[in-house]
Design an enzyme around this catalytic site. Structure first.
Site, PDB file in Angstrom:
ATOM      1  N   ASP A 171       1.098  -1.215   0.009  1.00  0.00           N
ATOM      2  CA  ASP A 171       0.288   0.015   0.133  1.00  0.00           C
ATOM      3  C   ASP A 171       0.930   1.483   0.004  1.00  0.00           C
ATOM      4  O   ASP A 171       1.882   1.504   0.796  1.00  0.00           O
ATOM      5  CB  ASP A 171      -0.676  -0.085   1.196  1.00  0.00           C
ATOM      6  CG  ASP A 171      -2.192   1.063   1.003  1.00  0.00           C
ATOM      7  OD1 ASP A 171      -3.332   0.555   0.999  1.00  0.00           O
ATOM      8  OD2 ASP A 171      -1.812   2.276   1.001  1.00  0.00           O
ATOM      9  N   HIS A 219     -10.347  -4.977  -3.401  1.00  0.00           N
ATOM     10  CA  HIS A 219      -8.925  -5.536  -2.712  1.00  0.00           C
ATOM     11  C   HIS A 219      -9.103  -6.069  -1.358  1.00  0.00           C
ATOM     12  O   HIS A 219     -10.172  -5.426  -0.648  1.00  0.00           O
ATOM     13  CB  HIS A 219      -8.008  -4.345  -3.182  1.00  0.00           C
ATOM     14  CG  HIS A 219      -8.498  -3.002  -2.476  1.00  0.00           C
ATOM     15  ND1 HIS A 219      -9.468  -2.159  -2.983  1.00  0.00           N
ATOM     16  CD2 HIS A 219      -8.377  -2.402  -1.453  1.00  0.00           C
ATOM     17  CE1 HIS A 219      -9.794  -1.093  -2.453  1.00  0.00           C
ATOM     18  NE2 HIS A 219      -9.379  -1.188  -1.448  1.00  0.00           N
TER      19      HIS A 219
HETATM   20  P1  AMP Z   1      -9.632   1.544   0.078  1.00  0.00           P
HETATM   21  O1  AMP Z   1     -10.227   2.627   0.945  1.00  0.00           O
HETATM   22  O2  AMP Z   1     -10.022   0.110   0.707  1.00  0.00           O
HETATM   23  O3  AMP Z   1     -10.235   1.889  -1.055  1.00  0.00           O
HETATM   24  O4  AMP Z   1      -8.292   1.366   0.091  1.00  0.00           O
HETATM   25  C1  AMP Z   1      -7.364   1.971  -0.952  1.00  0.00           C
HETATM   26  C2  AMP Z   1      -6.121   1.788  -0.874  1.00  0.00           C
HETATM   27  O5  AMP Z   1      -5.408   1.701  -1.807  1.00  0.00           O
HETATM   28  C3  AMP Z   1      -5.598   2.882   0.252  1.00  0.00           C
HETATM   29  O6  AMP Z   1      -4.907   2.289   1.247  1.00  0.00           O
HETATM   30  C4  AMP Z   1      -4.303   3.624  -0.642  1.00  0.00           C
HETATM   31  O7  AMP Z   1      -3.410   4.069   0.118  1.00  0.00           O
HETATM   32  C5  AMP Z   1      -4.242   2.428  -1.767  1.00  0.00           C
HETATM   33  N1  AMP Z   1      -3.487   2.963  -2.851  1.00  0.00           N
HETATM   34  C6  AMP Z   1      -4.204   3.781  -3.931  1.00  0.00           C
HETATM   35  N2  AMP Z   1      -3.224   4.137  -4.866  1.00  0.00           N
HETATM   36  C7  AMP Z   1      -2.376   3.107  -4.660  1.00  0.00           C
HETATM   37  C8  AMP Z   1      -1.210   2.802  -5.588  1.00  0.00           C
HETATM   38  N3  AMP Z   1      -1.150   3.361  -6.794  1.00  0.00           N
HETATM   39  N4  AMP Z   1      -0.347   1.874  -5.011  1.00  0.00           N
HETATM   40  C9  AMP Z   1      -0.449   1.221  -3.948  1.00  0.00           C
HETATM   41  N5  AMP Z   1      -1.482   1.546  -3.194  1.00  0.00           N
HETATM   42  C10 AMP Z   1      -2.431   2.420  -3.505  1.00  0.00           C
END
Ligand code: AMP
Ligand code: ZN
Length: 112
Positions: free
Chosen positions: A32, A101
């Site tokens: 993440d 995810h």
């Molecule tokens: P959610 O709130 O469950 O949709 O979590 C989305 C997660 O994706 C968050 O913890 C973000 O920090 C992570 N995230 C967003 N873009 C990226 C990226 N390009 N690479 C890695 N993690 C990401």
């Protein structure tokens, strides 16, 4: 199905860099960007869908595969003493990326 505007689809296709720790034909696992614990990984199906309720039998098989793989991936990435899985679903859960995810959190004692 991939969505060209989806950040996780772009990671799956290799168009965006990621700290990938595991990949097979059904899923990728990467770090993440904004870790909420010492270890914070995201397990992502290669197929683009947002919600568990969109799962048909093939997607259900992918989800089962992911759950069966996660223990060894978590262990080999520093979760020696347990870990927490989180799947945010929809607006009330603040799901920000609309590609299903599984958050894998661990590597330290987590808040209760
Ligand atoms: P959610 O709130 O469950 O949709 O979590 C989305 C997660 O994706 C968050 O913890 C973000 O920090 C992570 N995230 C967003 N873009 C990226 C990226 N390009 N690479 C890695 N993690 C990401
Ligand atoms: Zn996607």
């Amino acid at each position: 199905m991939l969505d060209k505007n989806c950040v996780f689809c772009r990671i799956v296709r290799g168009e965006l860099p990621s700290g990938k720790v595991y990949e097979d034909d059904k899923m990728v696992v990467f770090k993440d960007l904004e870790p909420k614990a010492k270890v914070h990984l995201l397990a992502v199906p290669k197929d683009h869908f947002k919600l568990l309720e969109e799962a048909d039998s093939e997607r259900a098989q992918t989800l089962a595969h992911m759950l069966l793989k996660i223990p060894e991936i978590a262990k080999s990435n520093g979760c020696k003493n347990g870990y927490r899985l989180i799947v945010n679903q929809g607006d009330d859960a603040n799901q920000t990326v609309h590609h299903l995810h599984i958050h894998i959190l661990g590597g330290e004692k987590l808040p209760e």
